[in-house]
Design a protein around this motif. Structure first.
Motif, PDB file in Angstrom:
ATOM      1  N   TRP A  32       0.844  -1.190   0.000  1.00 28.85           N
ATOM      2  CA  TRP A  32       0.000   0.000   0.000  1.00 28.85           C
ATOM      3  C   TRP A  32       0.880   1.240   0.000  1.00 28.85           C
ATOM      4  O   TRP A  32       1.999   1.217   0.517  1.00 28.85           O
ATOM      5  CB  TRP A  32      -0.880  -0.046   1.256  1.00 28.85           C
ATOM      6  N   GLN A  34       0.703   5.900  -0.166  1.00 27.57           N
ATOM      7  CA  GLN A  34      -0.074   7.119   0.008  1.00 27.57           C
ATOM      8  C   GLN A  34       0.459   8.198  -0.929  1.00 27.57           C
ATOM      9  O   GLN A  34       1.618   8.176  -1.325  1.00 27.57           O
ATOM     10  CB  GLN A  34       0.035   7.629   1.447  1.00 27.57           C
ATOM     11  N   CYS A  52      -2.390   2.839  -3.751  1.00 34.14           N
ATOM     12  CA  CYS A  52      -3.353   3.405  -2.804  1.00 34.14           C
ATOM     13  C   CYS A  52      -4.671   2.655  -3.006  1.00 34.14           C
ATOM     14  O   CYS A  52      -4.788   1.800  -3.898  1.00 34.14           O
ATOM     15  CB  CYS A  52      -3.520   4.900  -3.045  1.00 34.14           C
ATOM     16  N   ASN A 117      -7.398   7.877   2.253  1.00 34.27           N
ATOM     17  CA  ASN A 117      -6.227   7.013   2.080  1.00 34.27           C
ATOM     18  C   ASN A 117      -4.948   7.724   2.513  1.00 34.27           C
ATOM     19  O   ASN A 117      -4.059   7.116   3.103  1.00 34.27           O
ATOM     20  CB  ASN A 117      -6.108   6.585   0.618  1.00 34.27           C
ATOM     21  N   ASP A 118      -4.845   9.023   2.206  1.00 32.95           N
ATOM     22  CA  ASP A 118      -3.611   9.767   2.423  1.00 32.95           C
ATOM     23  C   ASP A 118      -3.489  10.395   3.804  1.00 32.95           C
ATOM     24  O   ASP A 118      -2.490  11.074   4.082  1.00 32.95           O
ATOM     25  CB  ASP A 118      -3.467  10.853   1.352  1.00 32.95           C
ATOM     26  N   ARG A 122      -3.360   7.058   8.760  1.00 33.07           N
ATOM     27  CA  ARG A 122      -3.934   5.856   8.156  1.00 33.07           C
ATOM     28  C   ARG A 122      -2.886   4.752   8.076  1.00 33.07           C
ATOM     29  O   ARG A 122      -1.705   5.003   7.872  1.00 33.07           O
ATOM     30  CB  ARG A 122      -4.427   6.190   6.749  1.00 33.07           C
TER      31      ARG A 122
END
Length: 148
Positions: A32, A34, A52, A117-118, A122
């Motif tokens: 994953w 960001q 992302c 997401n960013d 997170r």
């Protein structure tokens, strides 16, 4: 193969729930990131870069890396928009983010999957879990009694 043997046909992957689960699996397997669809430290021809949430959904819909959703063919684009919409609907009910302008007025009443997401706080596990939960929620809302 005998003439009477019918080879199995693959089940179509065509619901937002299916694609959300595929995106979650992609993130578990490949990582994953960001701030961008795909890890900027991987070369552009790298087939399975960390992604992302939106990038993973794009890969799930297209079957390959796509730099921007505008590069999707019409069917994959429809799947992408429906799947991203299902994810936003889930986030709106579980993690609402309201943007307010300098005068205190609400400017956006929907959660952006990109800003969600960013968020610096997170984690990858939160993103994967949210994608799976959004899939479960889509199934709950669209499949009466659980049948497909």
């Amino acid at each position: 193969m005998k003439a009477t043997h019918n080879p199995p046909t693959p089940a179509p992957v065509n619901t937002p729930a299916d694609l959300l689960r595929m995106a979650a699996l992609y993130l578990r397997r490949h990582g994953w990131t960001q701030g961008t669809y795909y890890d900027i430290y991987e070369p552009a021809d790298y087939l399975t870069p960390p992604a992302c949430a939106a990038g993973a959904i794009g890969i799930a819909c297209a079957g390959h890396r796509v730099e921007h959703f505008s590069q999707l063919d019409p069917d994959a684009l429809a799947d992408y928009l429906a799947t991203l919409g299902a994810f936003v609907d889930y986030l709106d009910t579980t993690a609402p983010v309201f943007l307010v302008d300098i005068d205190g007025y609400l400017t956006d009443e929907h959660t952006s999957p990109y800003s969600w997401n960013d968020d610096p706080a997170r984690t990858a596990e939160q993103v994967v879990t949210a994608l799976g939960a959004a899939a479960d929620e889509w199934d709950r809302l669209h499949n009466q009694g659980g049948e497909l």
